[in-house]
Design an enzyme around this catalytic site. Structure first.
Site, short mmCIF file in Angstrom:
data_model
loop_
_atom_site.label_atom_id
_atom_site.label_comp_id
_atom_site.label_asym_id
_atom_site.label_seq_id
_atom_site.Cartn_x
_atom_site.Cartn_y
_atom_site.Cartn_z
N LYS A 165 59.59 1.43 69.35
CA LYS A 165 58.45 0.64 69.81
C LYS A 165 57.68 1.39 70.87
O LYS A 165 58.29 1.96 71.76
CB LYS A 165 59.02 -0.67 70.37
CG LYS A 165 58.04 -1.59 70.98
CD LYS A 165 58.82 -2.75 71.57
CE LYS A 165 57.86 -3.66 72.28
NZ LYS A 165 58.54 -4.73 72.93
N LYS B 102 56.82 -0.19 84.35
CA LYS B 102 58.20 -0.32 83.89
C LYS B 102 58.84 1.04 83.62
O LYS B 102 59.80 1.16 82.87
CB LYS B 102 58.23 -1.20 82.63
CG LYS B 102 57.68 -2.62 82.86
CD LYS B 102 57.94 -3.55 81.68
CE LYS B 102 57.47 -4.98 81.99
NZ LYS B 102 57.81 -5.93 80.92
N GLU C 14 69.26 7.88 73.42
CA GLU C 14 69.25 6.41 73.55
C GLU C 14 69.85 5.75 72.31
O GLU C 14 70.66 4.83 72.40
CB GLU C 14 67.82 5.88 73.76
CG GLU C 14 67.25 6.11 75.15
CD GLU C 14 67.79 5.12 76.19
OE1 GLU C 14 68.65 4.30 75.85
OE2 GLU C 14 67.35 5.20 77.35
N ARG D 292 51.70 -9.14 77.14
CA ARG D 292 51.96 -9.65 78.50
C ARG D 292 51.03 -10.81 78.81
O ARG D 292 51.39 -11.75 79.51
CB ARG D 292 51.83 -8.51 79.51
CG ARG D 292 52.97 -7.50 79.33
CD ARG D 292 52.86 -6.32 80.27
NE ARG D 292 53.86 -5.30 79.90
CZ ARG D 292 53.88 -4.08 80.38
NH1 ARG D 292 52.98 -3.69 81.27
NH2 ARG D 292 54.81 -3.22 79.98
N SER E 238 51.33 -5.38 70.32
CA SER E 238 50.12 -6.18 70.53
C SER E 238 48.84 -5.36 70.70
O SER E 238 47.79 -5.73 70.20
CB SER E 238 50.33 -7.08 71.75
OG SER E 238 50.65 -6.29 72.88
N TYR F 181 52.09 -8.57 63.97
CA TYR F 181 51.32 -9.81 64.12
C TYR F 181 50.44 -10.05 62.89
O TYR F 181 49.85 -11.12 62.77
CB TYR F 181 50.47 -9.76 65.40
CG TYR F 181 51.33 -9.57 66.64
CD1 TYR F 181 51.97 -10.65 67.23
CD2 TYR F 181 51.55 -8.30 67.18
CE1 TYR F 181 52.78 -10.48 68.34
CE2 TYR F 181 52.36 -8.11 68.29
CZ TYR F 181 52.97 -9.21 68.86
OH TYR F 181 53.79 -9.03 69.95
N LYS G 272 62.34 2.28 73.46
CA LYS G 272 61.18 1.51 73.88
C LYS G 272 60.46 2.29 74.97
O LYS G 272 61.02 2.55 76.03
CB LYS G 272 61.63 0.15 74.40
CG LYS G 272 60.46 -0.70 74.86
CD LYS G 272 60.92 -2.11 75.20
CE LYS G 272 59.75 -2.96 75.63
NZ LYS G 272 60.16 -4.32 75.94
#
Ligand code: PBG
Length: 330
Positions: A256, A225, A241, A212, A282, A320, A202
């Site tokens: 992602k 982040k 990872e 968000r 998004s 979505y 990610k």
């Protein structure tokens, strides 16, 4: 590639001359089986609320949510992913609402699992950002996101979701070592069939903005982040990872965002023979949707974007657009 022939005896356009032959030789196809539908839940009844930055995506109260889930079931979508829009008053520095038996996600799980049984799978995010008043995925100590302290609460959040019959637990927080700890905790409490989808890869992406907004963490987020989500300049790090999370017991891994990371999906798929999901996030959704709304690109761009994610090696895609596309494919 040797001896593939040459022009003029070879003409590549012959296999493209009509729709029927294009369908016959198509290498990658999309079906409802490839789609995962993300849904935003909010308090109340009969609520269907617009999200400013995501046209045609809504926050639903649980009763309304059930109607959408029923539609997804009928369209053959195998899995939904739930995200809560938590009341601002319930947010605190430690995200305590995440482990409340009566939080939105738990209520939605109880309702949907009773209603739909195993007709559709339910995946829930494990992370604290919808519940913290600082918008971070973990707990802050000495101005840092504290890895091990955060894991303690993530374990509780996971166990609670498993108890509510969540099918797939999906840690999206990017703390080190959480997959192994959560797997061990689930097994010790008898949840041996609860799956783990790790958001193993990610990135600290600029494409998460509308999400968000949807979960109400955008204005709250202080800083970025980057100390836990990945640097988008890195490929080898993605493989490390994934290796870690596979060793720790992830059943499936997630990459992602989607479209800017097709190369990463491909290397993960080639290096690990396990199912890979990707997330058309998004920001990607909003860009495509707004482009279509303004007539800049055509509606078929949606299918093109999803098939490119399949072609890169995704087994399934969180999008979505899932309902629209499943409708179109029917
Ligand atoms: C956070 C989380 C994020 C998304 C899913 N889970 C955002 C973030 O890391 O800030 C983004 C999804 C999207 O943009 O559609 N745990």
């Amino acid at each position: 590639m040797k001896n593939i022939g040459r022009f003029p005896s070879l003409r590549m356009r012959r296999n493209r001359k009509a729709d029927w032959i294009r369908r016959l030789v198509s290498e990658h196809n999309l079906s409802a089986n490839d789609l995962i539908l993300p849904l935003f839940v909010k308090e109340g009844i009969k609520k269907k609320e617009n999200i400013d930055s995501m046209p045609n995506v809504f926050r639903y109260s649980i009763d309304e949510l059930a109607r959408v889930v029923e539609r997804a079931c009928k369209l053959g979508i195998p899995l939904i992913a739930l995200f809560p829009y938590t009341d601002q008053k319930k947010k605190d520095p430690k995200g305590k609402e995440a482990v409340n038996k009566n939080n939105l996600i738990c209520k939605a799980l109880r309702y949907l699992k009773k209603e739909f049984k195993n007709d559709i799978g339910i995946m829930c995010d494990v992370a604290l950002d919808p519940y913290t008043n600082h918008g971070h995925d973990g707990i802050i100590k000495d101005n840092k996101i504290d890895n091990d302290l955060t894991i303690e609460i993530l374990i509780k959040q996971s166990l609670l979701q498993a108890e509510m019959k969540c099918d797939i637990i999906a840690p999206s927080d990017m703390m080190d070592g959480r997959i192994g700890k959560i797997r061990t905790a689930l097994d010790s409490k008898g949840f041996k069939d609860t799956q783990l989808v790790s958001y193993a890869v990610k990135y600290a992406s600029n494409f998460y903005g509308p999400f968000r907004d949807a979960v109400g963490s955008k204005k709250k987020l202080k800083g970025d982040k980057k100390t836990y989500q990945m640097d988008f300049r890195n490929t080898n790090e993605a493989l490390r990872e994934v290796a870690l999370d596979v060793n720790e017991g992830a059943d499936i891994v997630m990459v992602k965002p989607g479209l800017p990371y097709l190369d990463i999906i491909r290397v993960v798929k080639d290096n690990f023979k396990l199912p890979v999901f990707s997330y058309q996030v998004s920001g990607e959704y909003a860009l495509i949707k707004n482009g279509i709304k303004k007539g800049i690109i055509s509606e078929e761009a949606i299918l093109e974007s999803l098939i490119s994610l399949k072609r890169s090696g995704s087994n399934a895609i969180v999008s979505y657009f899932s309902i629209d596309v499943a409708n179109q494919l029917k």
